[in-house]
Scaffold this motif. Structure first.
Motif, PDB file in Angstrom:
ATOM      1  N   GLN A  80       0.859  -1.176   0.000  1.00 58.61           N
ATOM      2  CA  GLN A  80       0.000   0.000   0.000  1.00 58.61           C
ATOM      3  C   GLN A  80       0.898   1.229   0.000  1.00 58.61           C
ATOM      4  OE1 GLN A  80      -3.030  -0.693  -0.449  1.00 58.61           O
ATOM      5  NE2 GLN A  80      -3.197  -2.803   0.274  1.00 58.61           N
ATOM      6  N   ARG A 103      -7.722  -7.573  -0.405  1.00 59.90           N
ATOM      7  CA  ARG A 103      -6.679  -6.556  -0.582  1.00 59.90           C
ATOM      8  C   ARG A 103      -5.508  -6.746   0.379  1.00 59.90           C
ATOM      9  NH1 ARG A 103     -10.051  -0.871  -1.410  1.00 59.90           N
ATOM     10  NH2 ARG A 103     -11.400  -1.616  -3.101  1.00 59.90           N
ATOM     11  N   THR A 152      -7.673  -7.863  -8.021  1.00 62.57           N
ATOM     12  CA  THR A 152      -8.643  -7.074  -7.259  1.00 62.57           C
ATOM     13  C   THR A 152      -8.119  -5.671  -7.008  1.00 62.57           C
ATOM     14  OG1 THR A 152      -9.437  -9.071  -6.163  1.00 62.57           O
ATOM     15  CG2 THR A 152      -9.978  -6.971  -5.133  1.00 62.57           C
ATOM     16  N   LEU A 153      -6.850  -5.563  -6.672  1.00 63.99           N
ATOM     17  CA  LEU A 153      -6.250  -4.254  -6.451  1.00 63.99           C
ATOM     18  C   LEU A 153      -6.162  -3.466  -7.756  1.00 63.99           C
ATOM     19  CD1 LEU A 153      -3.450  -5.412  -4.019  1.00 63.99           C
ATOM     20  CD2 LEU A 153      -5.267  -3.817  -3.432  1.00 63.99           C
ATOM     21  N   LEU A 197      -4.432   3.463  -0.547  1.00 63.45           N
ATOM     22  CA  LEU A 197      -5.409   3.071   0.450  1.00 63.45           C
ATOM     23  C   LEU A 197      -5.522   4.225   1.429  1.00 63.45           C
ATOM     24  CD1 LEU A 197      -7.264   0.823   1.533  1.00 63.45           C
ATOM     25  CD2 LEU A 197      -5.414   0.156   3.044  1.00 63.45           C
TER      26      LEU A 197
END
Length: 351
Positions: free
Chosen positions: A133, A171, A321-322, A334
């Motif tokens: 992140q 995530r 997904t990210l 994030l």
């Protein structure tokens, strides 16, 4: 049928004698079937170091500062070098990649500081897709875990926890890799898989932990309101494959309902069983520990006057997904805006 009290007594005595320490030679696979270990030979050590130096030649003999180039270089080194330099290590990493084990421990890796960052990211990239992140650890793929800095919010490094417990399952880091850089004797990283722990919990504790009974506090490092707590969620869950999974933010957890008397007891029981069933590994220079972040918990145990410096990497089997948010990675944003407002409960006092 064996007397459970007798068995528990034996396990406690065994724990006192061994300290649940993974030694450099090998681990007892009958005691810990979820763990595999490997020690590189001197030849494998030399060949791997030579290969990593070879790839850094193309980046002016340095670990490139750009995270995209770091990721690409590490993936090339993982694909091209490991199988040739250390085939045994490659097979071990493949067991982690395919989730055949929950934890791996590697010793006698190269310790040359000029290639340590590349080594750390190469090992992580062999297990999955390396990522982070952007708001965590200054947006680095290879993060430093320094025991001198484990204060305030970062004290979670010293508690039993999973990384990013407050982040949605799709995530979070699925695997965490820790490479030893410096480590005072007596300092360890401890790990406990949740499956054997769950099997020993009382029905009442399991019911509470599997129910949406807990709230997690969000950390300051993710730019969220430091008094923000999540909506009720479960500590334990069952995956589509039937695996027991855990999300636990260390001490930053509380019961969702005021006056709940079962929650504190369930959390204490969980913590007690983890303390009884974990293993400890000395992550000295040249040692690497990688573990499932969704099927177990870990913590850093630093000697009273000791010092520990580790390089940490995150990996997922897939980043789709990210990437669906429109970012290619390997760093992803994030912020508070990413968390639905319905998911936040703001309180003035930390319970």
């Amino acid at each position: 049928m064996p007397d459970m009290g007798v068995l528990a007594g034996r396990r406690n005595e065994e724990a006192k004698m061994t300290g649940h320490l993974i030694r450099d030679d090998s681990s007892d696979q009958t005691r810990f079937p979820w763990l595999s270990s490997y020690r590189l030979s001197s030849v494998e050590n030399r060949l791997l170091a030579d290969a990593l130096r070879h790839y850094q030649v193309f980046t002016d003999a340095q670990f490139p500062p750009d995270v995209g180039r770091q990721s690409l270089l590490a993936q090339i080194a993982a694909d091209k070098s490991l199988a040739q330099a250390a085939p045994g290590l490659k097979r071990l990493l493949e067991k982690a990649r395919t989730d055949q084990v929950d934890c791996i421990y590697v010793t006698n890796l190269p310790t040359e500081r000029s290639i340590t960052c590349l080594l750390s990211l190469t090992l992580g990239s062999s297990i999955g897709k390396a990522f982070n992140q952007g708001s965590q650890k200054d947006g680095r793929l290879v993060m430093e875990v320094d025991s001198d800095r484990c204060d305030g919010e970062e004290r979670t490094e010293l508690d039993w926890h999973t990384e990013g417990a407050w982040i949605a399952r799709d995530r979070r880091a699925e695997w965490v890799g820790l490479l030893g850089v410096e480590n005072t004797p007596g300092s360890h990283v401890a790990y406990a898989p949740i499956k054997p722990v769950e099997q020993t919990l009382s029905a009442r504790a399991k019911g509470w932990l599997h129910d949406e009974s807990a709230c997690f506090r969000f950390p300051r490092s993710f730019a969220l309101d430091p008094t923000a707590w999540s909506a009720p969620r479960a500590v334990l869950s069952r995956s589509s494959l039937g695996h027991t999974e855990i999300a636990w933010p260390g001490s930053a957890v509380r019961s969702a309902k005021p006056g709940d008397t079962v929650g504190p007891v369930a959390l204490a029981e969980l913590s007690s069983e983890i303390g009884r069933q974990h293993v400890r590994a000395a992550i000295a220079a040249g040692s690497f520990l990688a573990f499932s972040n969704i099927r177990g918990v870990h913590r850093l145990e630093v000697a009273g006057d000791g010092y520990s410096l580790l390089y940490k990497t995150y990996a997922r089997h897939s980043l789709r997904t990210l990437q669906a948010k429109g970012e290619s990675g390997p760093l992803f944003s994030l912020t508070g805006a990413d968390a639905p407002r319905a998911e936040l409960l703001t309180v003035g006092i930390v319970a």
